[in-house]
Design an enzyme around this catalytic site. Structure first.
Site, PDB file in Angstrom:
ATOM      1  N   ARG A  68       0.804  -1.222   0.000  1.00 31.04           N
ATOM      2  CA  ARG A  68       0.000   0.000   0.000  1.00 31.04           C
ATOM      3  C   ARG A  68       0.841   1.278   0.000  1.00 31.04           C
ATOM      4  O   ARG A  68       0.472   2.279   0.592  1.00 31.04           O
ATOM      5  CB  ARG A  68      -0.975   0.009   1.192  1.00 31.04           C
ATOM      6  CG  ARG A  68      -1.966  -1.141   1.186  1.00 31.04           C
ATOM      7  CD  ARG A  68      -2.870  -1.108  -0.031  1.00 31.04           C
ATOM      8  NE  ARG A  68      -3.713  -2.292  -0.095  1.00 31.04           N
ATOM      9  CZ  ARG A  68      -3.439  -3.367  -0.848  1.00 31.04           C
ATOM     10  NH1 ARG A  68      -2.359  -3.389  -1.601  1.00 31.04           N
ATOM     11  NH2 ARG A  68      -4.241  -4.397  -0.854  1.00 31.04           N
ATOM     12  N   CYS A 116     -10.677   1.357   1.959  1.00 32.21           N
ATOM     13  CA  CYS A 116     -10.201   1.033   3.307  1.00 32.21           C
ATOM     14  C   CYS A 116      -9.445   2.220   3.901  1.00 32.21           C
ATOM     15  O   CYS A 116      -8.547   2.774   3.273  1.00 32.21           O
ATOM     16  CB  CYS A 116      -9.295  -0.192   3.275  1.00 32.21           C
ATOM     17  SG  CYS A 116     -10.177  -1.730   2.967  1.00 32.21           S
ATOM     18  N   GLU A 186      -4.345   4.092   5.349  1.00 35.36           N
ATOM     19  CA  GLU A 186      -4.097   3.625   3.990  1.00 35.36           C
ATOM     20  C   GLU A 186      -4.424   4.731   2.997  1.00 35.36           C
ATOM     21  O   GLU A 186      -3.738   4.913   2.006  1.00 35.36           O
ATOM     22  CB  GLU A 186      -4.944   2.378   3.694  1.00 35.36           C
ATOM     23  CG  GLU A 186      -4.734   1.813   2.311  1.00 35.36           C
ATOM     24  CD  GLU A 186      -5.359   0.445   2.137  1.00 35.36           C
ATOM     25  OE1 GLU A 186      -5.881   0.185   1.045  1.00 35.36           O
ATOM     26  OE2 GLU A 186      -5.325  -0.362   3.087  1.00 35.36           O
TER      27      GLU A 186
END
Length: 197
Positions: A68, A116, A186
């Protein structure tokens, strides 16, 4: 949108991105993907713009990807275009696409969100930690933690920037206080260009 273009043109390789919100530049900055696949597999080069208005082209060898994260995110630059590698022999796999969407059935894909909110800490699910700590349905203004998946913050009623960032911080502190785990975001959040009223 990019997934739709690939699908409409029968180009394979982006099935894993089904249901992921955002832009291509954001996907590259955050190395968007699912377990086993990521946008890092397809990027050949990117064109960027810095704060002085300078354009620069980076080949894939000039930066790196992690879970990520892309090393370009550490620079003060904006990704304005990217070259994606395609295999002309690889057709769109509708079965794989549907399988990915099915795997996201516990996510609130029909609501406005940035995907997310937090990264999964090593050995843990951020969504489960948030759920176990009682974050589902917490709200600030028009922002609310999804009752379907606690790692999604939804814009249900014209949520402001401050509604969302304040709710993120409430959730982060709740998990930290109850588990000792400091969740890392994130999603990337830029500071607003206006003062709070």
């Amino acid at each position: 949108m990019l997934v739709k273009i690939f699908r409409d043109k029968n180009l394979g390789g982006l099935e894993f991105a089904a249901g992921i919100p955002g832009t291509l530049g954001g996907a590259i900055y955050g190395n968007a993907g699912t377990s086993g696949h990521g946008i890092c597999e397809l990027v050949e080069s990117v064109m960027t713009l810095d704060s002085s208005g300078n354009l620069k082209n980076f080949s894939a060898n000039d930066f790196s990807f992690e879970y990520r994260k892309c090393s370009l995110a550490d620079e003060k630059i904006i990704i304005i275009s990217a070259k994606i590698r395609l295999d002309n022999a690889l057709n769109w796999n509708e079965d794989e696409y549907k399988k990915v969407l099915s795997s996201r059935k516990n996510q609130p894909l029909n609501f406005r969100s940035a995907g997310c909110t937090f990264k999964n800490p090593a050995g843990f699910s951020a969504g489960k930690l948030l759920d176990d700590c009682g974050c589902k349905n917490l709200s600030v203004g028009g922002a609310v933690v999804s009752d379907k998946h606690a790692n999604f913050i939804l814009n249900t009623c014209n949520a402001s920037y401050f509604d969302i960032v304040n709710l993120i911080e409430i959730c982060r502190r709740k998990v930290l206080n109850l588990t000792g785990i400091n969740l890392e975001q994130e999603i990337k959040i830029a500071a607003p260009c206006f003062e709070r009223q």
